[in-house]
Scaffold this motif. Sequence first.
Motif, PDB file in Angstrom:
ATOM      1  N   SER A   1       3.101 -14.426  66.013  1.00  0.00           N
ATOM      2  CA  SER A   1       1.742 -14.785  66.370  1.00  0.00           C
ATOM      3  C   SER A   1       0.706 -15.326  65.313  1.00  0.00           C
ATOM      4  O   SER A   1      -0.409 -15.559  65.195  1.00  0.00           O
ATOM      5  N   VAL A   2       1.603 -15.822  64.070  1.00  0.00           N
ATOM      6  CA  VAL A   2       1.019 -16.515  62.807  1.00  0.00           C
ATOM      7  C   VAL A   2       0.368 -17.675  63.392  1.00  0.00           C
ATOM      8  O   VAL A   2       1.118 -18.461  63.958  1.00  0.00           O
ATOM      9  N   THR A   3      -0.938 -17.873  63.038  1.00  0.00           N
ATOM     10  CA  THR A   3      -1.543 -19.181  63.498  1.00  0.00           C
ATOM     11  C   THR A   3      -2.227 -19.930  62.200  1.00  0.00           C
ATOM     12  O   THR A   3      -2.455 -19.101  61.193  1.00  0.00           O
ATOM     13  N   GLN A   4      -2.474 -21.171  62.189  1.00  0.00           N
ATOM     14  CA  GLN A   4      -2.876 -21.924  61.022  1.00  0.00           C
ATOM     15  C   GLN A   4      -4.564 -22.143  61.326  1.00  0.00           C
ATOM     16  O   GLN A   4      -4.638 -22.756  62.357  1.00  0.00           O
ATOM     17  N   PHE A   5      -5.275 -21.888  60.430  1.00  0.00           N
ATOM     18  CA  PHE A   5      -6.731 -22.183  60.542  1.00  0.00           C
ATOM     19  C   PHE A   5      -7.226 -22.935  59.380  1.00  0.00           C
ATOM     20  O   PHE A   5      -6.881 -22.788  58.265  1.00  0.00           O
ATOM     21  N   LEU A   6      -8.510 -23.423  59.714  1.00  0.00           N
ATOM     22  CA  LEU A   6      -9.153 -24.485  58.619  1.00  0.00           C
ATOM     23  C   LEU A   6     -10.425 -23.593  58.371  1.00  0.00           C
ATOM     24  O   LEU A   6     -11.187 -23.121  59.449  1.00  0.00           O
ATOM     25  N   VAL A   7     -10.618 -23.038  57.118  1.00  0.00           N
ATOM     26  CA  VAL A   7     -11.736 -22.247  56.799  1.00  0.00           C
ATOM     27  C   VAL A   7     -12.459 -22.729  55.695  1.00  0.00           C
ATOM     28  O   VAL A   7     -12.214 -23.124  54.708  1.00  0.00           O
ATOM     29  N   PRO A   8     -13.686 -23.258  55.930  1.00  0.00           N
ATOM     30  CA  PRO A   8     -14.913 -23.722  54.883  1.00  0.00           C
ATOM     31  C   PRO A   8     -14.747 -22.701  53.768  1.00  0.00           C
ATOM     32  O   PRO A   8     -15.016 -21.291  54.016  1.00  0.00           O
ATOM     33  N   LYS A   9     -14.802 -22.868  52.659  1.00  0.00           N
ATOM     34  CA  LYS A   9     -14.928 -22.022  51.367  1.00  0.00           C
ATOM     35  C   LYS A   9     -16.287 -21.162  51.485  1.00  0.00           C
ATOM     36  O   LYS A   9     -16.338 -19.882  51.056  1.00  0.00           O
ATOM     37  N   ASP A  10     -17.104 -21.828  51.963  1.00  0.00           N
ATOM     38  CA  ASP A  10     -18.759 -21.200  51.946  1.00  0.00           C
ATOM     39  C   ASP A  10     -19.035 -20.276  53.169  1.00  0.00           C
ATOM     40  O   ASP A  10     -20.205 -19.749  53.493  1.00  0.00           O
ATOM     41  N   ALA A  11     -18.012 -20.068  53.787  1.00  0.00           N
ATOM     42  CA  ALA A  11     -17.975 -19.009  55.103  1.00  0.00           C
ATOM     43  C   ALA A  11     -18.449 -17.705  54.633  1.00  0.00           C
ATOM     44  O   ALA A  11     -18.081 -17.252  53.568  1.00  0.00           O
ATOM     45  N   ASP A  12     -19.415 -16.915  55.476  1.00  0.00           N
ATOM     46  CA  ASP A  12     -19.857 -15.672  54.998  1.00  0.00           C
ATOM     47  C   ASP A  12     -18.868 -14.635  55.103  1.00  0.00           C
ATOM     48  O   ASP A  12     -17.934 -15.042  56.155  1.00  0.00           O
ATOM     49  N   GLY A  13     -18.431 -13.814  54.214  1.00  0.00           N
ATOM     50  CA  GLY A  13     -17.587 -12.760  54.161  1.00  0.00           C
ATOM     51  C   GLY A  13     -16.341 -13.279  53.461  1.00  0.00           C
ATOM     52  O   GLY A  13     -15.341 -12.322  53.449  1.00  0.00           O
TER      53      GLY A  13
END
Length: 375
Positions: free
Chosen positions: A176-188
Amino acid sequence: MELTAEQAAIRDTVREVATEEIRPTAAEADRTETFPEDVWETLADLDLTALTVPEEYDGFDADRLTYAIVNEAVAYGSLAVATALSVHALATSCIAEFGSEDLREQWLPDMATGQPVGAFALSEPDAGSNPAEMSTIARLEGDEYVLDGEKQWITNGQRSGVLVVFARTDPDDEGSVTQFLVPKDADGLSVGTPEEKLGLRASDTTSLSFDGVRIPAENRLTEEGRGLAAALSILTGGRVGIAAQSVGLAQAALDEAVDYAGEREQFDQPIADIQTIRHKLAEMQTTVRAGRLLTHDAARRMERGEDARMAASMAKYFASEGAMDVTNEAVQIHGGAGYVESDIERFYRDAKVTTIYEGTTQIQKTTIARELLDG
């Protein structure tokens, strides 16, 4: 096959920048373990931070061979800088190939200018060379994914502004490995302390922690379960890039050894006149040339749309082990002068990582054998 006139011009331009602007910063950057941001701005001015960004998003959109040529030339100046550039290019490749039109329009034009810097978050503390064992989880809650987990050995970990992150959407399903775009300033999202490394010390390498990091569902880059296949596809090109960087590092060590052998005298003659030294240099030259040819062959196969997995692994395996051999011999030719702080000893320390990242030498041999024997 020779380079085109345009490719040769790009090679010569980037090599000149590597020699005159990148190499002079390398010793201090290594000593202080800081990335030379002025050099990054120079790469951006040359559009090299846009290498894998399509033209419609203000990118360079380099063909595979040009990409390899640039990686070799930048590594001639500094492997740490070349590594940062190639990882940024991996991130823009993923967004360009798998992202929605909205994501491409939102991120790629700015990333083409070098800011924000991209990072590629695949490796984990316990997953090693088998990304199918990753434990980072992305749970779908309404119109958001929530990410929890740990990543390790992340190049551009501190200085990046956007991450391509791989996570399971089902903790019980390794498929189920999936690829995501995550902004670096995301909370947590938090960044670990920079690693203290044998070599590549100017490269920004950290861990990343995800603790309830929420991103819009639209930030999913691949279909659920398609992230691992996408990663392996992207990493084939990444291995060609690391092979090219290995060649660039080896060429730098060879050139320094040739110059030193012509200047250093022993027994009333330049050591370049001693047969043992001459044979070492001949072997080094052959290793560099063979690594370059394997790398260019893999790049051309990818550009033609062929299955280049074995070619990329052969290039990465041979060129990275070749970089170890050539830098080792360069130290030996320099003698004591190569063992103290110098370009030569840094080349030697830096070379080792080329046999490890983007798949170890052993992983490359496994891939080659599988393609050769199992079909």
